[in-house]
Design a protein around this motif. Structure first.
Motif, short mmCIF file in Angstrom:
data_model
loop_
_atom_site.label_atom_id
_atom_site.label_comp_id
_atom_site.label_asym_id
_atom_site.label_seq_id
_atom_site.Cartn_x
_atom_site.Cartn_y
_atom_site.Cartn_z
N ASN A 10 10.84 -8.23 -4.91
CA ASN A 10 10.38 -7.33 -5.95
C ASN A 10 9.93 -8.24 -7.08
O ASN A 10 10.68 -9.12 -7.51
N GLU A 11 8.69 -8.06 -7.55
CA GLU A 11 8.12 -8.99 -8.53
C GLU A 11 8.95 -9.09 -9.81
O GLU A 11 9.23 -10.20 -10.29
N ASP A 12 9.37 -7.96 -10.36
CA ASP A 12 10.17 -8.00 -11.59
C ASP A 12 11.51 -8.70 -11.38
O ASP A 12 11.97 -9.46 -12.23
N ARG A 54 12.92 -1.54 2.08
CA ARG A 54 12.21 -1.44 0.79
C ARG A 54 13.08 -0.79 -0.26
O ARG A 54 13.09 -1.22 -1.42
N GLN A 55 13.82 0.24 0.10
CA GLN A 55 14.67 0.93 -0.88
C GLN A 55 15.77 0.02 -1.40
O GLN A 55 15.99 -0.06 -2.61
N ASP A 72 0.84 -1.19 0.00
CA ASP A 72 0.00 0.00 0.00
C ASP A 72 0.89 1.25 0.00
O ASP A 72 2.13 1.15 -0.01
N ALA A 73 0.28 2.42 0.02
CA ALA A 73 1.02 3.68 -0.07
C ALA A 73 2.00 3.87 1.08
O ALA A 73 2.99 4.60 0.95
N LYS A 74 1.75 3.23 2.22
CA LYS A 74 2.64 3.35 3.38
C LYS A 74 3.71 2.27 3.41
O LYS A 74 4.53 2.23 4.33
N GLY A 75 3.71 1.37 2.42
CA GLY A 75 4.71 0.30 2.39
C GLY A 75 4.30 -0.91 3.19
O GLY A 75 5.15 -1.71 3.59
N GLU A 96 8.53 -1.17 -4.51
CA GLU A 96 7.67 0.01 -4.56
C GLU A 96 6.20 -0.37 -4.53
O GLU A 96 5.43 0.23 -3.79
N LYS A 97 5.78 -1.31 -5.33
CA LYS A 97 4.37 -1.65 -5.41
C LYS A 97 4.14 -3.17 -5.44
O LYS A 97 3.57 -3.73 -4.54
#
Length: 154
Positions: free
Chosen positions: A127-129, A105-106, A16-19, A111-112
Motif C-alpha cells: 500500500n503506497e501510503d 487486498r483487504q 484497476d477496478a478489478k484489483g 485499494e488503488k
C-alpha cells in the motif's frame, strides 16, 4: 538462468477496478525467463500492508522451509497459515496483469495506489501510503522469535 535473476527497483502502480496490477515492463522478461510466469502471492510475514510475490521456484524453497517448522510452536503455526495457507498461484494475463485476490487486498489495505519493490528473489507489493510511513519508522523486531524462525531465509 534462475540463479542469476535478481529483482530490484521500485515502481508506483495503480490497481484497476478489478484489483489487477500490471507487471511493470522492466520485470516482464526476467519473470518469464525465471519461472515461465508461474508466480505465487502471499502475505508479507512481517508487515500487514504488504504482500510478497515469488517466482514459483523460489516460493517452493520458502514454502518447504516454513512447513518444516515444528507445529508445536504457535508462532510457527501462525507463520505457516499466513504464508502457505494464504498463498495464491498466479500467472499474468495477456495484458501482463495479475489479479490480487480480494482477501489479500483487504488485509493489506490495497485499494488503488501500490508500490512494487524488487527485493532479490521476490517482490514486495505495498500500500503506497503504508510504505511511506514505514520508511519513516525505525524497524524493530516485535515479540519473541524462535531460533528456527531466525534462521529462515524468506
Amino acid at each position: 538462468m534462475w540463479d542469476k535473476v535478481v529483482f530490484y527497483g521500485e515502481v508506483a502502480l495503480n490497481l484497476d477496478a478489478k484489483g489487477r496490477l500490471a507487471i511493470p515492463s522492466m520485470y516482464r522478461e526476467p519473470i518469464a525467463d525465471a519461472c515461465e510466469n508461474a508466480l505465487v502471492l502471499t502475505y508479507n510475514a512481517y508487515e500487514n500492508d504488504s504482500l510478497w510475490l515469488y517466482p514459483q521456484k523460489e516460493w517452493e524453497k520458502v514454502r518447504d522451509s516454513v512447513m518444516a517448522l515444528s507445529t508445536f510452536d504457535p508462532m510457527h503455526r501462525a507463520l505457516q497459515r499466513r504464508l502457505v495457507g494464504s498463498a495464491y498461484h498466479l500467472s499474468p494475463d495477456k495484458g501482463s496483469r495479475i489479479l490480487l485476490p480480494v482477501t489479500l487486498r483487504q488485509v493489506a489495505s490495497m485499494e488503488k495506489r501500490v508500490v512494487m519493490l524488487g527485493l532479490g528473489k521476490k517482490f514486495e507489493i505495498w500500500n503506497e501510503d503504508a510504505l511511506h510511513k514505514q520508511r519513516h519508522q525505525v524497524p524493530t523486531m516485535g515479540g519473541e522469535v524462535s531460533e528456527d524462525m531466525k534462521s529462515l531465509v524468506l
